[in-house]
Design a protein around this motif. Structure first.
Motif, PDB file in Angstrom:
ATOM      1  N   VAL A  46       0.829  -1.202   0.000  1.00  0.00           N
ATOM      2  CA  VAL A  46       0.000   0.000   0.000  1.00  0.00           C
ATOM      3  C   VAL A  46       0.867   1.258   0.000  1.00  0.00           C
ATOM      4  CG1 VAL A  46      -1.985  -1.118   1.096  1.00  0.00           C
ATOM      5  CG2 VAL A  46      -0.228  -0.078   2.523  1.00  0.00           C
ATOM      6  N   TYR A  47       0.368   2.283  -0.684  1.00  0.00           N
ATOM      7  CA  TYR A  47       1.069   3.561  -0.782  1.00  0.00           C
ATOM      8  C   TYR A  47       0.083   4.669  -0.441  1.00  0.00           C
ATOM      9  CZ  TYR A  47       4.232   0.611  -3.406  1.00  0.00           C
ATOM     10  OH  TYR A  47       5.073  -0.410  -3.790  1.00  0.00           O
ATOM     11  N   PRO A  48       0.420   5.692   0.314  1.00  0.00           N
ATOM     12  CA  PRO A  48       1.771   6.064   0.693  1.00  0.00           C
ATOM     13  C   PRO A  48       2.354   5.212   1.813  1.00  0.00           C
ATOM     14  CG  PRO A  48       0.208   7.710   1.495  1.00  0.00           C
ATOM     15  CD  PRO A  48      -0.560   6.711   0.704  1.00  0.00           C
ATOM     16  N   ASP A  49       1.519   4.705   2.761  1.00  0.00           N
ATOM     17  CA  ASP A  49       2.008   3.786   3.790  1.00  0.00           C
ATOM     18  C   ASP A  49       0.822   3.121   4.480  1.00  0.00           C
ATOM     19  OD1 ASP A  49       1.141   5.377   6.156  1.00  0.00           O
ATOM     20  OD2 ASP A  49       2.670   6.772   5.457  1.00  0.00           O
ATOM     21  N   ALA A  50       1.104   2.102   5.267  1.00  0.00           N
ATOM     22  CA  ALA A  50       0.045   1.302   5.910  1.00  0.00           C
ATOM     23  C   ALA A  50      -0.808   2.118   6.881  1.00  0.00           C
ATOM     24  CB  ALA A  50       0.664   0.108   6.637  1.00  0.00           C
ATOM     25  N   ALA A  51      -0.263   3.186   7.447  1.00  0.00           N
ATOM     26  CA  ALA A  51      -1.020   4.009   8.389  1.00  0.00           C
ATOM     27  C   ALA A  51      -2.201   4.714   7.717  1.00  0.00           C
ATOM     28  CB  ALA A  51      -0.110   5.038   9.046  1.00  0.00           C
ATOM     29  N   HIS A  52      -2.203   4.800   6.391  1.00  0.00           N
ATOM     30  CA  HIS A  52      -3.280   5.459   5.648  1.00  0.00           C
ATOM     31  C   HIS A  52      -4.369   4.486   5.187  1.00  0.00           C
ATOM     32  CE1 HIS A  52      -0.350   8.750   5.350  1.00  0.00           C
ATOM     33  NE2 HIS A  52      -1.437   9.504   5.245  1.00  0.00           N
ATOM     34  N   GLY A  79      -8.749   3.623   2.047  1.00  0.00           N
ATOM     35  CA  GLY A  79      -7.679   4.583   2.256  1.00  0.00           C
ATOM     36  C   GLY A  79      -8.244   5.751   3.040  1.00  0.00           C
ATOM     37  N   ILE A  80      -7.441   6.328   3.926  1.00  0.00           N
ATOM     38  CA  ILE A  80      -7.895   7.495   4.679  1.00  0.00           C
ATOM     39  C   ILE A  80      -6.952   8.657   4.406  1.00  0.00           C
ATOM     40  CG2 ILE A  80      -9.109   6.232   6.477  1.00  0.00           C
ATOM     41  CD1 ILE A  80      -6.645   6.689   8.290  1.00  0.00           C
ATOM     42  N   ILE A  89     -12.092   3.496  -1.484  1.00  0.00           N
ATOM     43  CA  ILE A  89     -12.608   2.197  -1.065  1.00  0.00           C
ATOM     44  C   ILE A  89     -12.205   1.209  -2.144  1.00  0.00           C
ATOM     45  CG2 ILE A  89     -14.668   0.820  -0.552  1.00  0.00           C
ATOM     46  CD1 ILE A  89     -16.046   3.486   0.240  1.00  0.00           C
ATOM     47  N   PHE A  90     -11.649   0.069  -1.738  1.00  0.00           N
ATOM     48  CA  PHE A  90     -11.206  -0.968  -2.659  1.00  0.00           C
ATOM     49  C   PHE A  90     -11.900  -2.280  -2.292  1.00  0.00           C
ATOM     50  CE2 PHE A  90      -7.774   2.076  -2.127  1.00  0.00           C
ATOM     51  CZ  PHE A  90      -7.372   2.340  -3.423  1.00  0.00           C
TER      52      PHE A  90
END
Length: 167
Positions: A46-52, A79-80, A89-90
């Motif tokens: 995941v991009y930009p990073d997992a925290a998103h 994604g947030i 949303i995926f």
């Protein structure tokens, strides 16, 4: 004896499916958890990073119409943005379905259809100015079929929030 997990059924609409919708905070949605805690995280980069990112932790099905048998989902990720609101949303269907574009057209109308780099893409723009995209890979791999939602004018959601399948 192991208990059978409860399956959640979510109805497709212009902002996502069920309570999982653009502009909502994932913490407000039962079953959503931070991506680093998701057991299926190893399937994705995941991009930009997992925290998103957040993931739905449960068995989910998306229904299009009242009598629709539904689309079983293998993964449901969101994604947030920097403010903590869902901006992507995926949805990853469990089983490939050649009728998926037709079924989504029953709700969203006629799509824009085109060839993508490694498959076919159908895109719908809803009355809520949401872009709904269905990508089907040329080789019909289930894990790469994805339905995504984003606000049409949210270009950072399009360009910065990317999920790649990993092997």
């Amino acid at each position: 004896m192991k208990a059978i997990p409860h399956q959640y059924s979510f109805r497709f609409h212009n902002l996502g499916i069920g309570d999982i919708q653009l502009g909502k905070k994932p913490e407000q949605i039962p079953g959503m958890l931070p991506f680093p805690s998701y057991t299926g995280k190893h399937y994705f980069r995941v991009y930009p990073d997992a925290a998103h990112y957040h993931a739905f932790n449960g068995s989910a099905r998306g229904t299009i119409e009242k009598d629709d048998p539904g689309i079983d989902l293998q993964h449901l990720l969101t994604g947030i943005n920097e403010n903590g609101f869902i901006n992507r949303i995926f949805l990853y269907p469990l089983v490939p379905n050649e009728q998926l574009a037709w079924r989504l057209s029953q709700l969203y109308g006629e799509p824009l259809t085109g060839k993508a780099q490694s498959g076919e893409q159908n895109t719908w723009i809803t009355e809520s100015e949401t872009e709904v995209t269905l990508f089907n890979p040329a080789d019909n791999k289930t894990a790469n079929t994805v339905i995504s939602f984003r606000f049409f004018y949210d270009f950072s959601a399009l360009k910065e929030y990317i999920i790649e399948g990993s092997t």
